[in-house]
Design an enzyme around this catalytic site. Structure first.
Site, PDB file in Angstrom:
ATOM      1  CB  SER A 196      14.047  -5.717 -29.066  1.00  0.00           C
ATOM      2  OG  SER A 196      13.443  -7.049 -29.163  1.00  0.00           O
ATOM      3  CB  THR A 221       9.473  -9.746 -34.667  1.00  0.00           C
ATOM      4  OG1 THR A 221       8.669 -10.098 -33.878  1.00  0.00           O
ATOM      5  CG2 THR A 221       9.703  -7.967 -35.199  1.00  0.00           C
ATOM      6  CE  LYS A 243      10.220 -14.589 -34.818  1.00  0.00           C
ATOM      7  NZ  LYS A 243       9.912 -15.069 -33.436  1.00  0.00           N
ATOM      8  CG  ASN A 257      15.140 -15.744 -33.315  1.00  0.00           C
ATOM      9  OD1 ASN A 257      16.126 -16.303 -33.523  1.00  0.00           O
ATOM     10  ND2 ASN A 257      14.781 -15.680 -31.955  1.00  0.00           N
ATOM     11  CG  ASP A 277      11.846 -17.623 -31.233  1.00  0.00           C
ATOM     12  OD1 ASP A 277      12.142 -16.583 -30.607  1.00  0.00           O
ATOM     13  OD2 ASP A 277      11.204 -17.364 -32.591  1.00  0.00           O
ATOM     14  N   GLY A 306      -1.256 -21.125 -30.647  1.00  0.00           N
ATOM     15  CA  GLY A 306      -0.709 -20.331 -31.575  1.00  0.00           C
ATOM     16  C   GLY A 306       0.630 -21.028 -32.014  1.00  0.00           C
ATOM     17  CB  ALA A 307       1.319 -24.555 -32.627  1.00  0.00           C
ATOM     18  N   GLY A 308       1.295 -21.841 -35.007  1.00  0.00           N
ATOM     19  CA  GLY A 308       1.447 -21.845 -36.484  1.00  0.00           C
ATOM     20  C   GLY A 308       2.460 -20.760 -36.996  1.00  0.00           C
ATOM     21  N   GLY A 309       3.090 -20.014 -35.980  1.00  0.00           N
ATOM     22  CA  GLY A 309       4.035 -19.004 -36.151  1.00  0.00           C
ATOM     23  C   GLY A 309       5.567 -19.435 -35.977  1.00  0.00           C
TER      24      GLY A 309
END
Length: 203
Positions: A34, A79, A83, A104, A119, A144-147
């Site tokens: 970033s 990050t 979050k 975020n 996001d 990876g849909a949990g974060g």
């Protein structure tokens, strides 16, 4: 500028670094690209501000935000793993961020912290600009849909009414809970296994 700053640096007032008033907070954060992107953008518009990395543990997040306010920071990105926790540390948050349960970005205003989640919007814009299609036209599988980011992208896809949305996560309960929260006939949760991944990607 140092590669990574700490809570101790913030509490000491970032001596000699008056231009740093933006940054990214993470744990870990040294890998973040970033600063390279944001500092190039700041230079392109003629700003003298700098954007830096801040290695902050979950227990120190609240103290770090207070120190940034004291120093006159304009805002900060968040990050992993901050979050979701950061949502509880802002005074106001946009409706989308509240729905996702994570932010975020925090903008510091006089006496107030404003939270946002970019996001989902960023994902939708990238798909549109890079591939010339809208989410409505797509069948999407999120691995990876949990974060925080995965949940935000899933919520954006559901909001756009994509043709199908498949959520895959190592912790199947999290994917299942997200599917139930988003609610829709085209939204499915699958366990993380070779068979389920193959099925999702084949479609």
């Amino acid at each position: 500028m140092k590669s990574v700053y700490t809570l101790a640096d913030l509490q000491a007032g970032l001596p000699g670094e008056d231009a740093i008033r933006l940054g990214v907070i993470g744990d870990p954060v040294a890998h973040s690209r970033s600063p390279e992107m944001q500092n190039a953008a700041l230079a392109a518009v003629g700003s003298e501000l700098h954007y830096a990395r801040f290695q902050i543990s979950p227990n120190d997040l609240s103290a770090a935000l207070r120190a940034m306010e004291t120093l006159g920071f304009l805002g900060v990105n968040l990050t992993v793993p901050h979050k979701a926790a950061a949502l509880t540390l802002v005074d106001e948050a946009e409706p989308f961020a509240r729905a996702v349960g994570a932010i975020n970005t925090i903008a510091f205003r006089p006496g107030k912290r404003m939270g946002a989640n970019t996001d989902g919007r960023g994902f939708e814009r990238a798909i549109r600009e890079s591939f010339g299609v809208t989410l409505t036209d797509l069948r999407v599988a999120i691995l990876g849909a949990g974060g925080g980011a995965g949940q935000a992208v899933a919520a954006q896809c559901a909001r756009a009414g994509c043709a199908a949305l498949t959520l895959v996560n190592r912790d199947f309960a999290k994917a299942e809970a997200l599917a139930q929260r988003l609610r829709g006939p085209q939204i499915f949760a699958l366990p993380w296994s070779d068979d389920s991944l193959g099925e999702a990607l084949a479609q």
